[in-house]
Design a protein around this motif. Structure first.
Motif, PDB file in Angstrom:
ATOM      1  N   TRP A  72       8.796  -4.766  -5.412  1.00 45.70           N
ATOM      2  CA  TRP A  72       8.288  -5.748  -4.461  1.00 45.70           C
ATOM      3  C   TRP A  72       9.360  -6.649  -3.851  1.00 45.70           C
ATOM      4  O   TRP A  72       9.097  -7.323  -2.869  1.00 45.70           O
ATOM      5  CB  TRP A  72       7.278  -6.668  -5.168  1.00 45.70           C
ATOM      6  N   VAL A 118       5.763  -6.869   1.505  1.00 46.90           N
ATOM      7  CA  VAL A 118       5.842  -5.702   0.622  1.00 46.90           C
ATOM      8  C   VAL A 118       5.255  -4.471   1.313  1.00 46.90           C
ATOM      9  O   VAL A 118       5.822  -3.370   1.264  1.00 46.90           O
ATOM     10  CB  VAL A 118       5.123  -5.971  -0.712  1.00 46.90           C
ATOM     11  N   SER A 167      -1.415 -11.148  -7.152  1.00 47.09           N
ATOM     12  CA  SER A 167      -1.135  -9.723  -7.014  1.00 47.09           C
ATOM     13  C   SER A 167      -2.357  -8.953  -6.528  1.00 47.09           C
ATOM     14  O   SER A 167      -2.211  -7.935  -5.848  1.00 47.09           O
ATOM     15  CB  SER A 167      -0.621  -9.147  -8.331  1.00 47.09           C
ATOM     16  N   CYS A 204      -2.298  -9.582  -2.878  1.00 49.17           N
ATOM     17  CA  CYS A 204      -1.179  -8.844  -2.286  1.00 49.17           C
ATOM     18  C   CYS A 204      -1.508  -7.360  -2.144  1.00 49.17           C
ATOM     19  O   CYS A 204      -1.061  -6.713  -1.186  1.00 49.17           O
ATOM     20  CB  CYS A 204       0.079  -9.034  -3.131  1.00 49.17           C
ATOM     21  N   ARG A 261      -1.381  -5.489   1.404  1.00 46.93           N
ATOM     22  CA  ARG A 261      -0.714  -4.232   1.735  1.00 46.93           C
ATOM     23  C   ARG A 261      -1.678  -3.290   2.459  1.00 46.93           C
ATOM     24  O   ARG A 261      -1.284  -2.603   3.408  1.00 46.93           O
ATOM     25  CB  ARG A 261      -0.160  -3.576   0.464  1.00 46.93           C
TER      26      ARG A 261
END
Length: 661
Positions: free
Chosen positions: A62, A293, A338, A341, A345
């Motif tokens: 990441w 990321v 996370s 995240c 993505r």
């Protein structure tokens, strides 16, 4: 000046140095989560703190664009042998949740700092309200464990024992924390020696010039990728299942604009910061690595030879309004960032998929569930807290092959811990660990299969946390005629009278003999399933990837006694209706968006943007409670009026104007 050959030589030296750091940490770490699952990073940084080299074989993927500059500046007066650290997400915006402890060390040559070595380890526990410190149920940063702002942990080669004592007092497994931190210090020392060797080889001036050239080269490569895409603007949105415990979806929205060799990622319209721990603490940095990321994955997919360093971030600008889920203000909880995240993505993949549909895959599972167990070892009467195994879903169908099974592309760096090791270190018994049939989205190229894992506990009140659980309602999407993937699930005592489905809950308390089964989502399919060769479908059936019923229903392939029935298959496929549109989201999202249309969300965001930050999540929740029987922007406005009637203290913008007049 470095020519291309010499620059590649330096890049090879730098990567080898980073790989050596990773191997040092990997072989000396104490916790299974670091030494087996490999949730750690190491990196080399230039004199300002910008990353110029990362390993490719070990650790998380990441952080090639991470800058330690703000953290470095908060300490100062560095001397040889010093190591600084932090795990506070709101101090310098280096760490992004409390279990991630970041360390950095200056590398001196001739009395001058020429570079830094750095990295992080994910501590199994940092104290706080729940074992392993992380749950979406937490509502403020203070519940997520002890935090250390940037400070010196090692002074001229000597550990600050007072800091270690404070940490040991506040965490559940201090030996693991301290052991992993000291292993990371050893890795930083390895990196320091490697950098000093590079300086001796190339000379100090040439080394500094070369490091700068490496980042310039990565920037040029990223710009080349952008220039290979058409100019334009594409919008995409995706959802996390819940914005808090048993509550409403969390929506992330992206407006991607590509012009020449630059791109703007505008996340305006994403949800306000949440009253749970799903917030992403970017600090408003337009190039924060956590926001990009997904971009790294896109760039590396389109150019596998691209250098991974901070130069990649330069062509990109992210817009994250203050007080949003992607730019929260203190003291918002951030421990489960996370999960958000992963959805971030997916949003980035969806936008780029529209820009270059022929070059990118369908959605990966988008959930990397980390299972932690806190229980009593009856053999020793000791309390054990350990990470059991990651439960990672499938990759999306690719332009040229099926998605990877059980290793969902953007979470593939998380390694499986061998069951024998887990059962030796943690008093649990595995019942199942494998791939879930029919979980990959159907397509010309099938989505990767989900992972499912089940284990039994033996001690009373065994506490389980399964962080990052998601995709139990909104499926990973298929593209270009491919179908959305299967959903995730978590069940206690499956197939028994005491079966209890937990949906998207991420904590559980188990009693002796209880079995917990967790399944991830699969990857989305790519292309029309009826264009998949029947022999591939038959092979999937033989391998247990696809059931006979799904072969007929989803692929139009009839299999009799293990062989393809050509006549029946032709009949089935002649009656299949090909999908239309770029995406297949599945019936759950289609049903949800019949009420919550894009226009409804636009109205919701306009209302929330006009409120003080601390009122926004509350108001969103109250509007959702009043949306039954309503839909679209008019329904949102009517629901808001009902909220204002119930809560007259709500500081509406029009009331503020009326008072001023």
């Amino acid at each position: 000046m470095f020519d291309r050959t010499n620059l590649q030589v330096l890049a090879n030296h730098a990567r080898a140095a980073a790989e050596n750091m990773a191997h040092t940490l990997h072989r000396t770490a104490h916790s299974a989560f670091v030494k087996e699952t490999q949730d750690f990073t190491v990196m080399l940084m230039d004199h300002s703190g910008a990353t110029f080299a990362v390993p490719m074989e070990l650790g998380a993927t990441w952080y090639p664009g991470l800058s330690y500059a703000r953290g470095i500046a908060m300490v100062g007066d560095y001397r040889p042998g010093d190591v600084a650290f932090t795990n506070d997400p709101y101090s310098g915006h280096v760490a992004t949740h409390a279990p991630d402890t970041h360390l950095w060390k200056p590398v001196f040559v001739d009395g001058e700092i020429v570079a830094w070595t750095g990295g992080h380890i994910h501590n199994t526990d940092m104290g706080g309200a729940v074992p392993a410190s992380l749950s979406r149920a937490l509502t403020e940063i203070h519940q997520e464990g002890i935090r250390f702002p940037p400070m010196k942990l090692v002074k001229e080669g000597v550990f600050d024992e007072q800091i270690l004592r404070i940490m040991s007092t506040n965490v559940r497994k201090p030996d693991l924390n301290i052991g992993d931190i000291k292993a990371l210090v050893g890795a930083l020392n390895t990196g320091e020696r490697k950098i000093q060797a590079m300086v001796r080889k190339f000379g100090k001036a040439a080394f500094l010039e070369g490091v700068s050239a490496l980042m310039d080269h990565a920037e040029a490569q990223a710009r080349d990728v952008l220039r290979s895409m058409p100019d334009g603007t594409w919008e995409f949105a995706d959802y996390a299942d819940e914005d808090s415990v048993e509550a409403n979806p969390c929506r992330l929205k992206l407006r991607l604009t590509i012009k020449g060799d630059e791109a703007v990622l505008d996340f305006t319209g994403s949800d306000p910061q949440l009253g749970s721990s799903l917030n992403v603490p970017s600090g408003g940095d337009p190039r924060h690595t956590m926001l990009l990321v997904g971009v790294y994955y896109v760039l590396y997919t389109l150019n596998p030879k691209i250098l991974l360093n901070t130069g990649l971030t330069r062509p990109f600008t992210c817009i994250t309004p203050r007080g949003s889920v992607l730019n929260p203000v203190h003291p918002a909880a951030v421990g489960m960032r996370s999960l958000t995240c992963a959805r971030l993505r997916s949003v980035i993949f969806g936008a780029f998929s529209q820009a270059v549909p022929e070059r990118l895959p369908a959605a990966p599972a988008g959930n990397n569930c980390i299972v932690n167990v806190m229980t009593t070892d009856e053999r020793t009467s000791r309390t054990i807290i350990a990470a059991v195994n990651p439960v990672v879903g499938g990759g999306g169908g690719m332009p040229h092959r099926d998605g990877t099974n059980g290793s969902g592309a953007d979470a593939a760096y998380l390694k499986n811990t061998p069951i024998e090791i887990t059962e030796t270190e943690t008093p649990v018994e595995f019942v199942r660990y494998g791939l879930a049939q029919d979980s990959g989205g159907a397509g010309r190229w099938r989505g990767g299969l989900a992972t499912e894992m089940a284990f039994r506990v033996f001690a009373p009140d065994s506490k389980i946390t399964a962080r990052n659980r998601d995709r139990s309602f909104f499926r990973p999407w298929g593209v270009l005629g491919g179908k959305a993937a299967g959903l995730s699930d978590m069940v206690v005592n499956p197939g028994t009278e005491r079966e209890r489905r937990l949906g998207n809950i991420d904590t559980a308390v188990l009693q002796p003999g209880d079995v917990l089964e967790i399944r991830s989502a699969g990857g989305g399919g790519r292309g029309n399933p009826c264009e998949r060769e029947p022999w591939r479908v038959a092979q999937d059936v033989r391998r247990g990837y696809v059931s006979l019923a799904a072969a007929e229903r989803d692929y139009g392939v009839a299999i009799r006694e293990g062989e393809v029935d050509e006549q029946a298959t032709a009949w089935l496929r002649a009656r299949q209706q090909p999908a239309t549109g770029h995406f297949d989201f599945g019936p759950e999202r289609e049903g949800y968006e019949a009420q919550w249309t894009p226009a409804a969300y636009d109205r919701l965001n306009a209302i929330l943007d006009g409120l003080p930050i601390h009122w926004r999540f509350f108001t969103k929740t109250e509007i959702f409670r009043r949306m039954e029987g309503r839909s679209g922007p008019e329904g949102v406005q009517n629901a808001f009026e009902a909220v204002c009637e119930r809560f007259p203290e709500l500081p509406r913008p029009d009331r503020t104007r009326e008072a001023a007049e």
